[in-house]
Design a protein around this motif. Structure first.
Motif, PDB file in Angstrom:
ATOM      1  N   LEU A  92     -89.850  41.018  23.814  1.00  0.00           N
ATOM      2  CA  LEU A  92     -88.990  40.058  24.482  1.00  0.00           C
ATOM      3  C   LEU A  92     -89.796  39.175  25.425  1.00  0.00           C
ATOM      4  O   LEU A  92     -89.470  37.995  25.620  1.00  0.00           O
ATOM      5  CB  LEU A  92     -87.883  40.791  25.242  1.00  0.00           C
ATOM      6  CG  LEU A  92     -86.616  39.975  25.519  1.00  0.00           C
ATOM      7  CD1 LEU A  92     -85.966  39.522  24.218  1.00  0.00           C
ATOM      8  CD2 LEU A  92     -85.636  40.762  26.360  1.00  0.00           C
ATOM      9  N   LYS A  93     -90.866  39.714  26.000  1.00  0.00           N
ATOM     10  CA  LYS A  93     -91.695  38.929  26.902  1.00  0.00           C
ATOM     11  C   LYS A  93     -92.322  37.740  26.185  1.00  0.00           C
ATOM     12  O   LYS A  93     -92.528  36.678  26.789  1.00  0.00           O
ATOM     13  CB  LYS A  93     -92.777  39.815  27.516  1.00  0.00           C
ATOM     14  CG  LYS A  93     -93.608  39.142  28.601  1.00  0.00           C
ATOM     15  CD  LYS A  93     -94.462  40.144  29.344  1.00  0.00           C
ATOM     16  CE  LYS A  93     -93.637  40.954  30.323  1.00  0.00           C
ATOM     17  NZ  LYS A  93     -94.481  41.803  31.204  1.00  0.00           N
ATOM     18  N   GLU A  94     -92.588  37.898  24.903  1.00  0.00           N
ATOM     19  CA  GLU A  94     -93.159  36.799  24.118  1.00  0.00           C
ATOM     20  C   GLU A  94     -92.096  35.799  23.671  1.00  0.00           C
ATOM     21  O   GLU A  94     -92.405  34.639  23.391  1.00  0.00           O
ATOM     22  CB  GLU A  94     -93.890  37.354  22.896  1.00  0.00           C
ATOM     23  CG  GLU A  94     -95.079  38.237  23.231  1.00  0.00           C
ATOM     24  CD  GLU A  94     -95.709  38.848  21.988  1.00  0.00           C
ATOM     25  OE1 GLU A  94     -96.234  38.085  21.155  1.00  0.00           O
ATOM     26  OE2 GLU A  94     -95.655  40.082  21.847  1.00  0.00           O
ATOM     27  N   LEU A  95     -90.835  36.242  23.578  1.00  0.00           N
ATOM     28  CA  LEU A  95     -89.760  35.364  23.113  1.00  0.00           C
ATOM     29  C   LEU A  95     -89.132  34.547  24.234  1.00  0.00           C
ATOM     30  O   LEU A  95     -88.481  33.532  23.964  1.00  0.00           O
ATOM     31  CB  LEU A  95     -88.670  36.194  22.427  1.00  0.00           C
ATOM     32  CG  LEU A  95     -89.053  36.890  21.115  1.00  0.00           C
ATOM     33  CD1 LEU A  95     -87.934  37.830  20.679  1.00  0.00           C
ATOM     34  CD2 LEU A  95     -89.341  35.864  20.030  1.00  0.00           C
ATOM     35  N   PRO A  98     -91.083  33.229  31.386  1.00  0.00           N
ATOM     36  CA  PRO A  98     -91.146  34.215  32.477  1.00  0.00           C
ATOM     37  C   PRO A  98     -89.874  34.237  33.327  1.00  0.00           C
ATOM     38  O   PRO A  98     -89.411  35.306  33.739  1.00  0.00           O
ATOM     39  CB  PRO A  98     -92.358  33.747  33.296  1.00  0.00           C
ATOM     40  CG  PRO A  98     -93.238  33.058  32.297  1.00  0.00           C
ATOM     41  CD  PRO A  98     -92.277  32.369  31.355  1.00  0.00           C
ATOM     42  N   GLN A  99     -89.292  33.060  33.555  1.00  0.00           N
ATOM     43  CA  GLN A  99     -88.067  32.996  34.364  1.00  0.00           C
ATOM     44  C   GLN A  99     -86.890  33.670  33.650  1.00  0.00           C
ATOM     45  O   GLN A  99     -86.119  34.420  34.267  1.00  0.00           O
ATOM     46  CB  GLN A  99     -87.715  31.533  34.679  1.00  0.00           C
ATOM     47  CG  GLN A  99     -88.729  30.823  35.560  1.00  0.00           C
ATOM     48  CD  GLN A  99     -89.926  30.269  34.784  1.00  0.00           C
ATOM     49  OE1 GLN A  99     -90.034  30.431  33.562  1.00  0.00           O
ATOM     50  NE2 GLN A  99     -90.829  29.617  35.508  1.00  0.00           N
ATOM     51  N   ASP A 100     -86.758  33.399  32.354  1.00  0.00           N
ATOM     52  CA  ASP A 100     -85.669  34.007  31.596  1.00  0.00           C
ATOM     53  C   ASP A 100     -85.870  35.511  31.458  1.00  0.00           C
ATOM     54  O   ASP A 100     -84.911  36.288  31.531  1.00  0.00           O
ATOM     55  CB  ASP A 100     -85.555  33.360  30.212  1.00  0.00           C
ATOM     56  CG  ASP A 100     -84.934  31.975  30.268  1.00  0.00           C
ATOM     57  OD1 ASP A 100     -84.395  31.609  31.325  1.00  0.00           O
ATOM     58  OD2 ASP A 100     -84.989  31.255  29.247  1.00  0.00           O
ATOM     59  N   TYR A 101     -87.105  35.926  31.263  1.00  0.00           N
ATOM     60  CA  TYR A 101     -87.403  37.363  31.157  1.00  0.00           C
ATOM     61  C   TYR A 101     -86.996  38.065  32.452  1.00  0.00           C
ATOM     62  O   TYR A 101     -86.376  39.140  32.422  1.00  0.00           O
ATOM     63  CB  TYR A 101     -88.885  37.563  30.880  1.00  0.00           C
ATOM     64  CG  TYR A 101     -89.290  39.002  30.673  1.00  0.00           C
ATOM     65  CD1 TYR A 101     -89.250  39.592  29.410  1.00  0.00           C
ATOM     66  CD2 TYR A 101     -89.704  39.786  31.757  1.00  0.00           C
ATOM     67  CE1 TYR A 101     -89.622  40.921  29.229  1.00  0.00           C
ATOM     68  CE2 TYR A 101     -90.066  41.113  31.583  1.00  0.00           C
ATOM     69  CZ  TYR A 101     -90.029  41.677  30.313  1.00  0.00           C
ATOM     70  OH  TYR A 101     -90.384  42.991  30.144  1.00  0.00           O
ATOM     71  N   ALA A 102     -87.335  37.469  33.582  1.00  0.00           N
ATOM     72  CA  ALA A 102     -86.983  38.065  34.878  1.00  0.00           C
ATOM     73  C   ALA A 102     -85.469  38.139  35.048  1.00  0.00           C
ATOM     74  O   ALA A 102     -84.937  39.118  35.591  1.00  0.00           O
ATOM     75  CB  ALA A 102     -87.614  37.251  36.007  1.00  0.00           C
TER      76      ALA A 102
END
Length: 303
Positions: A92-95, A98-102
């Motif tokens: 998921l970190k690659e998809l 960084p803001q959305d992952y957080a």
């Protein structure tokens, strides 16, 4: 979150006086020796909210077979789903940015005390389903997700030594839910649902209200207005599955009396099971449950 919650297999509701008139249907004619029945389910509603559920359950027990989207006792379900739910070549970190992952990490820690360090290899569509279920459960004030009525129907069939028949195999359902939509698009759907979760809850509440009122015309309108999935994605999730089921259902109801329970969205529209069965010449009539008997009512949904 949005009305896509209606197909959660994790993931198709009644309480108003005429609800059964639009969610429970009798299938007869076209050479059938015994009638069969069609019931639209909602996978997240507790049975106690369903008006006349005991009568519906008793009716299902009188049929020769209970037919659902999948045989929930199939021993291959757990392993098949677990394999399909996991990403192999990405995370998921690659998809996500960084803001959305957080943001996703925060939401899951807040809702279930588990972050993406544990869930980062799970496909976005499953995360979206988990988020939808958790948000709905929280909105309704439930301590846990209610037992699905499709599970109850199948348990009752087994207790009465009746057949349980699945319209899809675990492999077919896993592929539809987790593999037909590209991972990048799954990630977009997940982020859209999280960013617009309040709007999604309002949409789900409106759809639920229509379902509880047995207002299938309104359900169809709301489903048509829902743009959370593209037309092509809706076809994969609903229309194509209905078409595949219709290759099986005529043979099943000719052989025996069946109680068919599937998500209620699969009943509506020109591709829905009601319309498709009528096109083949079957009489499909809505039924109203009363205290001690079932009788026909004037159809209010004629698609």
């Amino acid at each position: 979150m949005n009305k896509r919650v209606s197909f959660v297999a994790v993931i198709v509701w009644m309480v108003a006086g005429c609800a059964n008139a639009q969610l429970l249907w009798k299938i007869s004619g076209n050479g059938l020796v015994k009638p069969s029945y069609l019931f639209g389910t909602h996978h997240l509603i507790d049975k106690d909210r369903i008006k006349g559920f005991d009568q519906i359950l008793a009716l299902s027990g009188k049929a020769d077979a209970v037919v659902g989207e999948m045989d929930l006792n199939n021993p291959d379900i757990k392993a098949t789903m677990e394999e399909a739910e996991m990403m192999q070549d990405t995370t998921l970190k690659e998809l996500l940015t960084p803001q959305d992952y957080a943001m996703v990490d925060y939401e899951f820690k807040n809702l279930m005390q588990v972050g993406l360090s544990q869930l980062g290899n799970v496909k976005p569509m499953l995360l979206d389903m988990m988020f939808s279920v958790m948000m709905y459960t929280k909105m309704m004030g439930f301590s846990k997700q209610p037992e699905g009525v499709d599970v109850i129907f199948q348990k009752n069939a087994e207790a009465n030594h009746k057949k349980v028949i699945g319209l899809e195999t675990p492999e077919q359902e896993a592929n539809i839910l987790f593999n037909t939509i590209p991972l990048e698009r799954q990630a977009d759907i997940l982020m859209n649902d999280i960013k617009h979760s309040q709007q999604g809850l309002e949409q789900v509440n409106e759809l639920t209200t229509a379902y509880l009122a047995g207002n299938m015309v309104r359900v169809e309108t709301l489903n048509d207005e829902d743009d959370s999935l593209t037309p092509a994605e809706k076809q994969l999730m609903f229309d194509d599955r209905n078409a595949a089921w219709m290759k099986e259902l005529p043979g099943l109801i000719k052989k025996q009396s069946c109680f068919i329970d599937v998500g209620f969205i699969h009943l509506i529209g020109k591709s829905g099971l009601i319309h498709q069965l009528r096109k083949l010449g079957y009489t499909v009539e809505p039924l109203l449950l009363q205290e001690k008997y079932i009788h026909k009512v004037a159809p209010g949904y004629n698609n």
